[in-house]
Design a protein around this motif. Structure first.
Motif, PDB file in Angstrom:
ATOM      1  N   ALA A 246      80.911  20.207  24.128  1.00 20.10           N
ATOM      2  CA  ALA A 246      82.079  19.672  23.677  1.00 20.10           C
ATOM      3  C   ALA A 246      82.394  18.380  24.074  1.00 20.10           C
ATOM      4  O   ALA A 246      83.304  17.519  23.683  1.00 20.10           O
ATOM      5  N   LEU A 247      81.722  18.071  25.449  1.00 15.23           N
ATOM      6  CA  LEU A 247      81.936  16.576  25.999  1.00 15.23           C
ATOM      7  C   LEU A 247      80.997  15.666  25.496  1.00 15.23           C
ATOM      8  O   LEU A 247      81.012  14.445  25.673  1.00 15.23           O
TER       9      LEU A 247
ATOM     10  N   LYS B 175      76.203  25.448  25.235  1.00 18.02           N
ATOM     11  CA  LYS B 175      77.357  25.812  24.032  1.00 18.02           C
ATOM     12  C   LYS B 175      78.413  26.142  24.696  1.00 18.02           C
ATOM     13  O   LYS B 175      79.698  25.852  24.209  1.00 18.02           O
ATOM     14  N   HIS B 176      78.684  26.792  25.819  1.00 19.11           N
ATOM     15  CA  HIS B 176      79.619  27.153  26.780  1.00 19.11           C
ATOM     16  C   HIS B 176      80.351  26.111  27.524  1.00 19.11           C
ATOM     17  O   HIS B 176      80.429  26.506  28.671  1.00 19.11           O
TER      18      HIS B 176
ATOM     19  N   ARG C 245      75.005  16.051  17.561  1.00 21.33           N
ATOM     20  CA  ARG C 245      76.372  15.533  18.021  1.00 21.33           C
ATOM     21  C   ARG C 245      76.401  14.252  18.517  1.00 21.33           C
ATOM     22  O   ARG C 245      77.230  13.628  18.984  1.00 21.33           O
TER      23      ARG C 245
ATOM     24  N   ASP D 138      78.969  12.910  23.503  1.00 21.81           N
ATOM     25  CA  ASP D 138      78.824  11.638  22.576  1.00 21.81           C
ATOM     26  C   ASP D 138      78.128  10.806  23.005  1.00 21.81           C
ATOM     27  O   ASP D 138      77.317  10.959  23.633  1.00 21.81           O
TER      28      ASP D 138
END
Length: 216
Positions: free
Chosen positions: A127-128, A122-123, A158, A130
């Motif tokens: 975010a990357l 999560k850290h 995600r 896909d």
């Protein structure tokens, strides 16, 4: 300071897994006599016998792993040979395996890859993620399996594509992952020696399909 020989055999290629596997085996071998000298020596001696048996069974289990999974690994390699980025995640004993898998993907396939502890996903890395970034999980059914499974679910939420390595007979991940590689069940402490093998094969086959020189 003392040196010891890991007896990892002749090098058949510049980038191979013999040192990683021999390193794990050596650490287990060193830890057992040290453990027997502590106050819980009798308990550790009993556990040590189990680990010796587990180590002795590994050659046959590695042969079975390759025989049963290489066709699937080649199929996975075909699907992801044009990927630009790849993420490898593991927990506990298999976090170093994630690091080794990412290292080999970079070294022989020339694909940007990162190894990361699944607990810290999560850290940053999440975010990357896909649909274009394959995420490889080492998800053996050990003491932290449920936590790794939760991490897989987060990646799927995600739209990430997941390749999982887990025990034979475990079908819980089939509906969560694009590909599941089943390997023989073994003691948790020695599992890295098995779980690293399909990651090495995946990097090798992707490298060959990309026209890379795997013996450079």
């Amino acid at each position: 300071m003392h040196n010891t020989c890991k007896w990892s055999g002749w090098r058949s290629g510049w980038r191979n897994c013999r040192r990683a596997v021999a390193g794990v085996r050596s650490l287990i071998s060193w830890s057992m006599p040290l453990g027997m000298m502590c106050r819980w020596g009798h308990t550790i001696q009993w556990r040590g016998r189990e680990l010796v048996l587990a180590l002795s069974s590994l050659p046959n289990k590695i042969e079975d792993l390759i025989r049963l999974n290489e066709t699937k690994i080649i199929e996975i390699a075909k699907g992801y040979r044009f990927a630009h980025h790849c993420l490898f995640l593991g927990r506990g004993y298999n976090y170093p395996v994630a690091l080794e898998g990412a290292l080999k993907m970079k070294e022989i396939s020339y694909i940007h890859a990162e190894g990361y502890p699944a607990a810290e996903m999560k850290h940053g890395p999440i975010a990357l993620i896909d649909h274009l970034m394959p995420v490889v999980f080492v998800a053996m059914k050990d003491s932290i399996y449920d936590k790794v499974k939760s991490n897989i679910q987060e990646v799927r939420a995600r739209k990430g594509t997941v390749i999982a390595i887990t025990d034979e007979g475990n079908d819980e991940l089939d509906s969560l992952c694009e590909f599941v590689i089943h390997i023989p069940t073994v003691a948790e402490e020695v599992s890295p020696i098995l779980t690293v093998v399909p990651l090495q094969l995946l990097s090798y086959h992707i490298a060959v399909m990309r026209g890379c020189d795997v013996d450079m």
